[in-house]
Each structure stands twice: as structure tokens, then as C-alpha cells.
Design a protein around this motif. Structure first.
Motif, short mmCIF file in Angstrom:
data_model
loop_
_atom_site.label_atom_id
_atom_site.label_comp_id
_atom_site.label_asym_id
_atom_site.label_seq_id
_atom_site.Cartn_x
_atom_site.Cartn_y
_atom_site.Cartn_z
N SER A 209 37.51 30.70 42.41
CA SER A 209 36.62 30.10 42.29
C SER A 209 35.75 30.42 40.86
O SER A 209 34.67 30.16 40.11
N VAL A 210 36.40 31.20 39.79
CA VAL A 210 35.21 31.83 39.11
C VAL A 210 35.68 30.99 38.57
O VAL A 210 36.32 30.26 37.42
N ASP A 211 33.86 30.88 37.51
CA ASP A 211 34.01 29.49 36.57
C ASP A 211 33.38 29.77 34.97
O ASP A 211 32.89 29.30 33.91
N VAL A 212 33.15 31.41 35.04
CA VAL A 212 32.70 32.13 33.30
C VAL A 212 34.06 32.64 32.89
O VAL A 212 34.48 33.42 33.25
N PRO A 213 33.85 33.61 31.48
CA PRO A 213 34.78 33.66 31.14
C PRO A 213 35.46 35.25 32.02
O PRO A 213 33.78 35.50 31.72
N THR A 214 36.54 35.63 31.42
CA THR A 214 36.11 36.27 32.28
C THR A 214 38.15 37.87 31.51
O THR A 214 38.92 36.77 31.15
N LEU A 215 37.65 38.87 31.03
CA LEU A 215 38.35 39.66 30.89
C LEU A 215 39.02 40.99 31.57
O LEU A 215 38.03 41.30 31.57
N VAL A 216 40.58 40.61 31.61
CA VAL A 216 40.57 42.10 32.85
C VAL A 216 41.52 43.20 31.54
O VAL A 216 41.90 42.85 30.78
N VAL A 217 40.81 44.47 31.50
CA VAL A 217 41.02 45.47 31.29
C VAL A 217 41.94 46.77 31.94
O VAL A 217 41.10 47.01 32.86
N HIS A 218 42.53 46.91 31.48
CA HIS A 218 43.95 47.63 32.54
C HIS A 218 44.27 48.95 32.10
O HIS A 218 45.58 48.23 31.05
N GLY A 219 44.67 50.01 31.67
CA GLY A 219 45.08 51.30 30.96
C GLY A 219 47.03 51.08 31.85
O GLY A 219 47.29 50.96 33.50
N THR A 220 47.74 51.09 30.86
CA THR A 220 49.18 51.03 30.90
C THR A 220 49.78 52.23 32.16
O THR A 220 50.54 51.45 33.17
N GLU A 221 48.55 53.33 32.48
CA GLU A 221 49.43 54.80 32.79
C GLU A 221 48.43 54.50 34.07
O GLU A 221 47.99 56.38 34.39
N ASP A 222 47.64 53.91 34.77
CA ASP A 222 46.47 54.38 35.61
C ASP A 222 47.48 54.09 36.97
O ASP A 222 48.26 53.28 37.29
N ALA A 223 47.40 55.28 37.38
CA ALA A 223 47.67 55.66 38.28
C ALA A 223 46.84 56.37 39.91
O ALA A 223 46.83 56.12 40.80
N VAL A 224 45.43 55.50 38.97
CA VAL A 224 44.66 55.08 40.37
C VAL A 224 44.39 54.12 40.85
O VAL A 224 44.86 53.58 42.25
N VAL A 225 44.55 52.98 40.49
CA VAL A 225 44.48 51.52 40.46
C VAL A 225 45.43 50.49 39.65
O VAL A 225 45.85 50.91 39.05
N ALA A 226 46.48 50.23 40.62
CA ALA A 226 48.13 50.29 39.76
C ALA A 226 48.01 48.97 39.30
O ALA A 226 46.60 47.95 39.38
#
Length: 274
Positions: A209-226
Motif C-alpha cells: 500500500s506504499v504510495d510514495v517513492p521508495t529506494l531500497v539500499v543493501h550491501g551485497t555481502e550483508d551478513a546481518v540482514v539477508a
């Protein structure tokens, strides 16, 4: 500059504000057992501060905020806390949530929709929590550290949190930096560290239901949050943009500070023109 405001149940929340007081506001929400100091690399950025009002809070139970006994497992409490910070921002803001802060941001959306929110940035973020919740998938950094990191016994907690701090980044950090991080985690009482994980919550409908612009940033080697947690959010949020930062772990905003800040600046500009 540190200041305080009142969140849910009158709890005092510490906030730090820098930058142009008339600029488009960016509100930063840190993660589990952290503080607004997580965002030093953004609040110290001259270009971000010249164009924006930057506001970073300490979540309840963290940093210089009050440490209430309860409220850590209720979406409505987190939503009220974030609403208080957005009110301080004084206008629609870009809401940035890192790690557990992504779940806090999702709780705000769950309770209040996108009121006061011009856009979202999810960084190494969870949007769900609980067994078999795809938006809450965690990584190998927690192997052998989850249970002891929540312990009242310092002989268990200190080594576990030290290991976790070392696993936060893809490349080793300097010893003093790791020790500062461990000290910050230890400053959050064990009861609070435990309470934050005492949740089982899905967010598929909230994200859809999100209706605002959204950017998702993630490290390729993140071992804390997959990384799969990021893929889940991008797959649910309409029109969300995915930005992978290669060879980086759970702290892309410090591990690759300049790249992250440039991306944030660009996205904030696109949101204000939206």
C-alpha cells in the motif's frame, strides 16, 4: 545539536538536527542496539546539510532517549514515536530506516500510512519479524551470537556483541571503531535488546500500500540482514527502486559513505520534484 521531544506515553526521545532549517527534511531511524551516531557520516556531510534538514533520533531504550519498561513490541508505540519526529520535521520528510529501523518505519506505515512522508529509504532493512517471515530474513552474522547477545551475563553478552560488531562490515574495521560500536550496543539494556526481538509481524499488505517513492539500499555481502529481505521489500512496494552496493556488509552508509550519500542526495532531489 541534541534536543528532546515527547513520543508515545510521554517518553523523551533524543533527536539531533543539523543542516538547513528550511531545507527538505530527511529523518534517520537507526537499528537494533544502536543510536543516532550511526548516521554521523550523513549528518557531517556538508552537501547533505547544505540542502537538507537532517534529523536523527535515538529510538526509545537507546542512546540518550528514555528507557521505558514496555512498548517495544507494539506497532502503535513505534508509530507514535516516529509521528512525533515527523511533526518536528515540520513537513513531509524523507524517512530513512536502517536494519531494525526499517521495521519501525514499517510500523509507522502500518498505523498511519504515508502521512507526513514524502519518500522512503530502506537500508539493510527488515520490514517483518518472526520465523518464516521473508521480509525479516537474517544472515550468518547471527550464527552463535543471537542468544548470548541478549544475555544478562556479561561473560556471554560481551564476546557475542564483539563478534557481531566485527561481522557488521565486509572488510575489517579498526579496533577502536569496533570497540565504540560494542560499547554502544552494551549501553542498551539486555531487557530492551530482548524485547525488540519479541515480535511476530508480517507486512505484505503494508508494503503493497506504499504510495510514495521508495529506494531500497543493501550491501551485497550483508551478513546481518539477508539480501533476500531487501528483495522482498522491493517486490512488494509499488515502483520501488533497488540499489545494491557491492562488496559491502550491513553498514553501507559508513563502508561506502560517499557512494551512499550521493545516492541519498540524488534520491531526495527526485522526491522533492515528484
Amino acid at each position: 545539536m541534541h534536543d528532546h521531544l515527547r513520543g508515545a506515553e510521554g517518553v523523551r526521545l533524543a533527536v539531533r538536527s543539523v543542516g538547513d532549517p528550511l531545507g527538505f527534511p530527511i529523518v534517520f531511524v537507526h537499528g537494533w542496539a544502536s543510536s543516532n551516531r550511526a548516521w554521523d557520516g550523513q549528518l557531517d556531510d556538508l552537501e547533505l546539510a547544505a540542502r537538507h534538514r537532517l534529523i536523527a533520533l535515538d529510538l526509545r531504550g537507546h542512546g540518550s532517549s528514555d528507557i521505558p519498561v514496555s512498548g517495544y513490541d507494539r506497532a502503535s508505540t513505534w508509530a507514535d514515536d516516529i509521528a512525533a519526529v515527523l511533526a518536528r520535521a515540520g513537513g513531509p520528510a524523507l524517512l530513512v530506516g536502517w536494519s531494525y529501523g526499517g521495521l519501525v518505519v514499517t510500523d509507522y506505515l502500518r498505523e498511519r500510512g504515508t502521512a507526513g512522508v514524502a519518500g522512503l529509504v530502506l537500508v539493510g532493512a527488515l520490514t517483518e519479524m518472526g520465523r518464516d517471515r521473508p521480509g525479516g530474513a537474517i544472515g550468518a552474522a547471527w550464527d552463535g551470537t543471537m542468544r548470548p547477545s541478549l544475555s544478562d551475563d556479561p561473560d556471554e553478552a560481551v564476546p557475542a556483541l564483539t563478534t557481531l560488531a566485527k561481522r557488521m562490515t565486509a572488510a575489517p574495521r579498526p579496533g577502536p571503531e569496533v570497540q565504540r560500536h560494542v560499547g554502544e550496543m552494551l549501553s542498551v539494556p539486555p531487557a530492551v535488546r530482548k524485547a525488540l526481538f519479541r515480535r511476530d509481524v508480517g507486512s505484505a499488505d503494508v508494503l503493497a500500500s506504499v504510495d510514495v517513492p521508495t529506494l531500497v539500499v543493501h550491501g551485497t555481502e550483508d551478513a546481518v540482514v539477508a539480501p533476500s529481505s531487501a528483495e522482498y521489500a522491493v517486490g512488494k512496494i509499488p515502483g520501488a527502486e533497488m540499489r545494491w552496493i557491492s562488496s559491502v556488509g550491513h553498514l553501507p552508509f559508513t563502508e561506502r559513505r560517499e557512494e551512499f550519500n550521493a545516492a541519498l542526495l540524488e534520491f531526495a532531489g527526485s522526491v522533492t520534484n515528484h
